[in-house]
Design a protein around this motif. Structure first.
Motif, short mmCIF file in Angstrom:
data_model
loop_
_atom_site.label_atom_id
_atom_site.label_comp_id
_atom_site.label_asym_id
_atom_site.label_seq_id
_atom_site.Cartn_x
_atom_site.Cartn_y
_atom_site.Cartn_z
N LEU A 5 33.07 -14.97 -9.61
CA LEU A 5 33.31 -15.96 -8.58
C LEU A 5 33.26 -17.15 -8.77
N ARG A 6 32.34 -17.65 -9.94
CA ARG A 6 32.05 -18.88 -10.22
C ARG A 6 31.70 -19.59 -8.96
N ALA A 7 30.85 -19.20 -8.22
CA ALA A 7 30.45 -20.06 -6.74
C ALA A 7 29.29 -20.43 -6.77
N SER A 8 28.16 -19.87 -7.83
CA SER A 8 26.74 -20.28 -7.72
C SER A 8 26.47 -21.00 -8.93
N TYR A 9 25.35 -21.81 -8.47
CA TYR A 9 24.59 -22.72 -9.39
C TYR A 9 23.48 -22.02 -10.02
N GLY A 10 23.09 -20.87 -9.40
CA GLY A 10 21.81 -20.10 -9.53
C GLY A 10 21.41 -19.22 -8.53
N PHE A 11 21.31 -17.81 -8.90
CA PHE A 11 20.95 -16.74 -7.80
C PHE A 11 19.79 -16.01 -8.38
N GLY A 12 18.76 -15.68 -7.60
CA GLY A 12 17.63 -14.77 -8.19
C GLY A 12 17.46 -13.70 -6.97
N ALA A 13 16.72 -12.87 -7.34
CA ALA A 13 16.47 -11.64 -6.21
C ALA A 13 14.63 -11.40 -6.69
N TRP A 14 13.94 -11.32 -5.51
CA TRP A 14 12.61 -11.21 -5.65
C TRP A 14 12.15 -10.42 -4.33
N TYR A 15 10.91 -10.11 -4.28
CA TYR A 15 10.13 -9.87 -3.02
C TYR A 15 8.85 -10.70 -2.74
N ALA A 16 8.30 -10.74 -1.53
CA ALA A 16 7.28 -11.90 -1.21
C ALA A 16 6.67 -11.00 0.10
N ASN A 17 5.45 -11.42 0.26
CA ASN A 17 4.75 -10.98 1.22
C ASN A 17 4.26 -11.72 2.24
N MET A 18 4.47 -11.59 3.53
CA MET A 18 4.01 -12.43 4.45
C MET A 18 2.72 -12.34 4.93
N ASP B 71 0.94 -1.17 0.06
CA ASP B 71 0.21 -0.05 0.11
C ASP B 71 0.84 1.17 0.16
N ARG B 72 2.05 1.26 0.07
CA ARG B 72 3.00 2.26 0.01
C ARG B 72 3.33 2.49 -1.32
N GLY B 73 3.13 1.58 -2.41
CA GLY B 73 3.59 2.11 -3.85
C GLY B 73 4.75 1.39 -4.08
N HIS B 74 5.54 1.82 -5.31
CA HIS B 74 6.86 1.29 -5.70
C HIS B 74 6.85 -0.04 -6.29
N ASP B 75 5.62 -0.67 -6.63
CA ASP B 75 5.65 -1.90 -6.90
C ASP B 75 6.31 -2.13 -8.38
N PHE B 76 6.06 -1.34 -9.31
CA PHE B 76 6.50 -1.35 -10.65
C PHE B 76 8.04 -1.06 -10.59
N GLU B 77 8.67 -0.08 -9.65
CA GLU B 77 9.89 0.15 -9.76
C GLU B 77 10.69 -0.98 -8.91
N THR B 78 9.88 -1.28 -7.90
CA THR B 78 10.62 -2.32 -7.08
C THR B 78 10.95 -3.87 -7.83
N HIS B 79 9.82 -4.24 -8.90
CA HIS B 79 10.19 -5.35 -9.64
C HIS B 79 11.11 -5.09 -10.71
N LEU B 80 11.26 -3.97 -11.27
CA LEU B 80 12.08 -3.44 -12.12
C LEU B 80 13.45 -3.52 -11.75
N ALA B 81 13.55 -3.17 -10.68
CA ALA B 81 15.01 -2.92 -9.84
C ALA B 81 15.54 -4.25 -9.75
N LEU B 82 14.85 -5.03 -9.20
CA LEU B 82 15.16 -6.54 -8.97
C LEU B 82 15.48 -7.33 -10.30
N GLN B 83 14.69 -7.09 -11.04
CA GLN B 83 15.05 -7.75 -12.60
C GLN B 83 16.19 -7.28 -13.07
N LEU B 84 16.60 -6.13 -12.99
CA LEU B 84 17.74 -5.64 -13.45
C LEU B 84 18.99 -6.11 -12.63
#
Length: 456
Positions: free
Chosen positions: A307-320, A277-290
């Motif tokens: 680093l060649r240390a990861s088999y896959g990394f991601g960034a996202w947000y979730a609501n509890m 309810d504070r907004g920023h949804d589109f900006e938040t999503h695009l920031a994490l995509q980039l």
């Protein structure tokens, strides 16, 4: 596993095909006086109606209630048949008519979805109404649904990722009813669910008042109102819903859960984001995509390429719940490089948050706008967008220009969101799971999720 409440959802806007009239969200009234949001959608490819209803609930906030009940009840009510139709008969009818119905239980609401062709409205509504008002809850069917749910939960608990995310949520929420409702740490409560429990939940939850209702698709406002009244006919008013405030704890900690049987090492960074309810949804999503994009994104280059240390990394947000939103950066890493990965991710995130590179901004923004336009041609998606806006206390009428809002997003808006809404790197918690207890020097090492309190 029991997923994060309202797991990452791209907030989509409503567009219209070039052959469609302009789509507009309005607040309408049914013949019996119920308020509902309505958007008529006709044109090429639009041949269905979507009804979405949110029933408020406080079931899992009460420590005296069995937290498994909402999950099993939601699965059982719209699958258990009617007095005259067996469960398989209802399934066959819905499949034959390309109709769809389900209930999803979250900690704050039970979300009901019903999709059907306009010509099938009377039959679909009649069947759904009977299942909502007088669910059969046959003991054998309840047992089958309960066992199916138990098996899925038990299977999820064999995975290290489940342990990591349950631990992450416990660190933020504490040992409170809402956490137990999300994650069911005591799986024995599943077997304790009875038909009587489901009836009690149904009587206080699937009621006729305090609802948020949305109808979209190929029908008129008059027909939509009549459909709402018919679907809800016979549901009594229920008690007021009273939920205590949940105070999250985002104080940064570094924890390693030692699981000798773990086949891989996982790590997650978590932090607080403003609620929807504070907004920023589109900006938040695009920031994490980039940030996390494959190939040349900052996170990918730092952890995978350099680093060649990861088999896959991601960034996202979730609501509890509707008030608590969490930033997640996570992936599987090489055990020997866990500490180095933690340091590199922090440094990379900090640099991106304070000075994001925007070379790929325009292309990804335009791709997002195109996704918004394409996905929301579906009345079912449109109905859910409108519902989520209403539940967040935002104006659903703003749904119509979302595509344009995305196109008008600027690199400066993205930068402002990152610096004002995203947590600083030093505010992120680190939650790791590994078979090597020494993989993360300086971490608070535990062997059980309940031991997290000793790390604070």
């Amino acid at each position: 596993m029991i997923r994060w409440i309202v797991a990452l959802v791209l907030v989509l806007g409503l567009g219209s095909c070039k052959d469609d009239p302009v789509r507009e969200v309005v607040l309408a009234q049914t013949p019996e006086g119920r308020s509902f949001y309505f958007m008529e959608a006709r044109g090429k490819g639009v041949d269905q109606v979507a009804m979405t209803i949110a029933w408020p609930t406080d079931w899992v906030y009460d420590a005296g209630n069995n937290p498994a009940v909402p999950h099993i009840a939601a699965q059982t009510i719209l699958s258990g048949g009617t007095e005259d139709l067996r469960p398989q008969d209802v399934m066959t009818f819905f499949n034959d008519h390309n109709a769809f119905g389900r209930l999803d239980a979250t900690v704050d609401h039970v979300i009901g979805r019903l999709v059907f062709a306009p010509e099938d409205r009377p039959q679909v509504i009649a069947i759904a109404n009977e299942m909502l008002v007088t669910p059969q809850l046959d003991p054998d069917w309840v047992t089958r649904m309960t066992e199916d749910f138990r098996a899925r939960v038990e299977d999820s608990w064999t995975q290290s990722s489940t342990h990591m995310w349950v631990l992450a949520r416990r660190a933020i929420l504490g040992d409170v009813p809402i956490w137990r409702g999300i994650d069911l740490p005591d799986r024995s409560v599943i077997a304790q669910v009875t038909p009587a429990d489901l009836k009690a939940w149904h009587a206080t939850t699937i009621v006729g008042n305090n609802l948020t209702i949305v109808v979209t698709g190929a029908l008129s406002a008059q027909d939509a109102g009549e459909a709402v009244d018919s679907l809800l006919a016979g549901l009594p008013d229920g008690p007021a819903v009273q939920k205590p405030t949940t105070e999250p704890d985002f104080e940064p900690i570094t924890v390693l859960l030692h699981r000798p049987e773990a086949e891989k090492t996982l790590v997650a960074f978590t932090g607080e984001l403003p609620s929807a309810d504070r907004g920023h949804d589109f900006e938040t999503h695009l920031a994490l995509q980039l940030f996390a994009r494959s190939g040349d994104g900052p996170l990918f280059e730092a952890v995978r390429t350099n680093l060649r240390a990861s088999y896959g990394f991601g960034a996202w947000y979730a609501n509890m719940n509707r008030a608590i939103r969490v930033l997640n950066i996570a992936g599987e890493v090489e055990t020997a490089k866990l500490q180095e990965t933690v340091d590199v991710v922090r440094e990379t995130y900090s640099a991106y948050r304070t000075g994001p590179e925007t070379q790929a901004f325009a292309g990804m923004r335009d791709d997002l706008a195109a996704d918004v336009k394409e996905n929301t041609q579906n009345p079912d998606v449109a109905a859910d967008v409108i519902l989520q806006l209403a539940l967040d206390g935002l104006d659903p009428a703003q749904a119509t220009p979302f595509e344009q809002q995305v196109k008008e997003m600027t690199p400066q808006a993205l930068t402002d969101t990152l610096t004002t809404a995203f947590p600083a790197a030093q505010s992120l918690s680190v939650i790791a799971v590994s078979a090597d207890a020494d993989a993360l020097p300086g971490a608070c090492v535990i062997t059980e999720i309940a031991q997290i309190e000793r790390c604070k």
